[in-house]
Design a protein around this motif. Structure first.
Motif, mmCIF file in Angstrom:
data_model
loop_
_atom_site.group_PDB
_atom_site.id
_atom_site.type_symbol
_atom_site.label_atom_id
_atom_site.label_comp_id
_atom_site.label_asym_id
_atom_site.label_seq_id
_atom_site.Cartn_x
_atom_site.Cartn_y
_atom_site.Cartn_z
ATOM 1 N N MET A 1 1.025 0.669 28.205
ATOM 2 C CA MET A 1 1.062 1.803 27.312
ATOM 3 C C MET A 1 2.500 2.303 27.237
ATOM 4 S SD MET A 1 -1.708 4.850 27.410
ATOM 5 C CE MET A 1 -1.436 6.264 26.422
ATOM 6 N N ILE A 2 2.888 2.841 26.136
ATOM 7 C CA ILE A 2 4.252 3.304 25.939
ATOM 8 C C ILE A 2 4.474 4.604 26.730
ATOM 9 C CG2 ILE A 2 5.909 4.108 24.207
ATOM 10 C CD1 ILE A 2 4.401 2.373 22.180
ATOM 11 N N ASN A 3 5.619 4.675 27.414
ATOM 12 C CA ASN A 3 5.937 5.854 28.229
ATOM 13 C C ASN A 3 5.902 7.142 27.411
ATOM 14 O OD1 ASN A 3 6.294 4.241 30.469
ATOM 15 N ND2 ASN A 3 8.501 4.139 30.259
ATOM 16 N N ASN A 4 6.346 7.080 26.156
ATOM 17 C CA ASN A 4 6.356 8.273 25.312
ATOM 18 C C ASN A 4 4.937 8.809 25.103
ATOM 19 O OD1 ASN A 4 8.705 6.567 24.836
ATOM 20 N ND2 ASN A 4 9.322 8.153 23.403
ATOM 21 N N ASP A 5 3.970 7.904 24.917
ATOM 22 C CA ASP A 5 2.579 8.324 24.733
ATOM 23 C C ASP A 5 2.039 9.001 25.991
ATOM 24 O OD1 ASP A 5 2.593 7.274 22.169
ATOM 25 O OD2 ASP A 5 1.678 5.370 22.789
ATOM 26 N N ILE A 6 2.416 8.489 27.142
ATOM 27 C CA ILE A 6 1.974 9.077 28.411
ATOM 28 C C ILE A 6 2.572 10.475 28.567
ATOM 29 C CG2 ILE A 6 2.049 8.837 30.919
ATOM 30 C CD1 ILE A 6 2.156 5.744 30.391
ATOM 31 N N LEU A 7 3.865 10.609 28.253
ATOM 32 C CA LEU A 7 4.509 11.928 28.325
ATOM 33 C C LEU A 7 3.816 12.933 27.416
ATOM 34 C CD1 LEU A 7 8.402 11.512 28.336
ATOM 35 C CD2 LEU A 7 6.999 12.736 29.975
ATOM 36 N N SER A 9 0.801 12.848 26.284
ATOM 37 C CA SER A 9 -0.555 13.098 26.767
ATOM 38 C C SER A 9 -0.560 14.077 27.946
ATOM 39 C CB SER A 9 -1.204 11.776 27.166
ATOM 40 O OG SER A 9 -2.508 11.974 27.608
ATOM 41 N N VAL A 10 0.324 13.867 28.902
ATOM 42 C CA VAL A 10 0.383 14.754 30.082
ATOM 43 C C VAL A 10 0.845 16.150 29.671
ATOM 44 C CG1 VAL A 10 1.535 15.151 32.298
ATOM 45 C CG2 VAL A 10 0.680 12.876 31.723
ATOM 46 N N ARG A 11 1.784 16.215 28.735
ATOM 47 C CA ARG A 11 2.246 17.526 28.260
ATOM 48 C C ARG A 11 1.101 18.304 27.620
ATOM 49 N NH1 ARG A 11 5.049 19.493 23.264
ATOM 50 N NH2 ARG A 11 6.138 21.349 23.932
ATOM 51 N N ARG A 141 -5.664 4.789 28.327
ATOM 52 C CA ARG A 141 -5.894 5.772 27.262
ATOM 53 C C ARG A 141 -7.193 6.540 27.491
ATOM 54 N NH1 ARG A 141 -4.652 1.760 23.771
ATOM 55 N NH2 ARG A 141 -2.484 1.831 23.218
ATOM 56 N N HIS A 142 -8.253 5.814 27.841
ATOM 57 C CA HIS A 142 -9.536 6.477 28.108
ATOM 58 C C HIS A 142 -9.428 7.397 29.320
ATOM 59 C CE1 HIS A 142 -11.330 3.616 25.277
ATOM 60 N NE2 HIS A 142 -12.314 4.496 25.210
ATOM 61 N N PHE A 143 -8.704 6.959 30.353
ATOM 62 C CA PHE A 143 -8.532 7.807 31.537
ATOM 63 C C PHE A 143 -7.791 9.088 31.174
ATOM 64 C CE2 PHE A 143 -5.847 9.211 35.072
ATOM 65 C CZ PHE A 143 -6.845 9.579 35.964
ATOM 66 N N LEU A 144 -6.702 8.972 30.419
ATOM 67 C CA LEU A 144 -5.944 10.158 30.018
ATOM 68 C C LEU A 144 -6.792 11.088 29.157
ATOM 69 C CD1 LEU A 144 -2.496 8.492 29.254
ATOM 70 C CD2 LEU A 144 -3.006 10.083 31.108
#
Length: 154
Positions: A1-7, A9-11, A141-144
């Motif tokens: 997964m792309i780091n930007n998407d993770i950022l 999502s967490v934000r 993605r499902h976990f996030l």
């Protein structure tokens, strides 16, 4: 997964204000200007978009653990990962939010992605282990999504 998407999502998950991402990353010992985080949070088709490097993501995840759980002064700091994988993201989020196996099962089931106990434990093994399983983008993605639902009570 792309780091930007993770950022992103967490934000959203933690409802963090603009300057907080840089402050969390600084907890792990890396100073990143807020302007860089603004570029990381943009969609990939927007002008000014930048890819979030693994170094920044690794420090952000370590800083998130410190932000949510506090720093353990009795133990030496672990070295920051050089390469960020989906498995590492899953591990760091598990530690940061103090999730147990039953919590992980509930989160994934609520997101419509149930896993067996053996499938879940295989994600947290070392890559050299014969039963190691890489975490796919869809699972992360499902976990996030499930963790966001749990934290925000959507």
């Amino acid at each position: 997964m792309i780091n930007n998407d993770i950022l992103r999502s967490v934000r959203y998950m933690l409802d963090l204000p603009d300057g907080k991402l840089a402050a969390i990353t600084a907890l792990a010992g890396l100073a990143v200007p807020q302007a860089d985080f603004d570029a990381f949070l943009k969609k990939d088709d927007e002008p000014g978009y930048q890819d979030c490097p693994d170094k920044v993501m690794a420090h952000f995840l370590d800083g998130l653990v410190t932000h949510l759980r506090g720093r353990d002064e009795s133990r030496p700091a672990l070295p920051v990962a050089k390469r960020v994988t989906n498995n590492l993201v899953l591990k760091k989020l598990r530690v940061a939010f103090e999730l147990r196996d039953d919590d992980l099962h509930a989160i994934l089931a609520a997101a419509g992605f149930p896993l067996s106990k053996s499938e879940l434990t295989a994600l947290f093994r070392k890559p050299e282990h014969p039963n190691y399983r890489p975490c796919g983008d869809q699972l992360l993605r499902h976990f996030l999504r499930g963790l966001t639902q749990r934290l925000r009570q959507i």
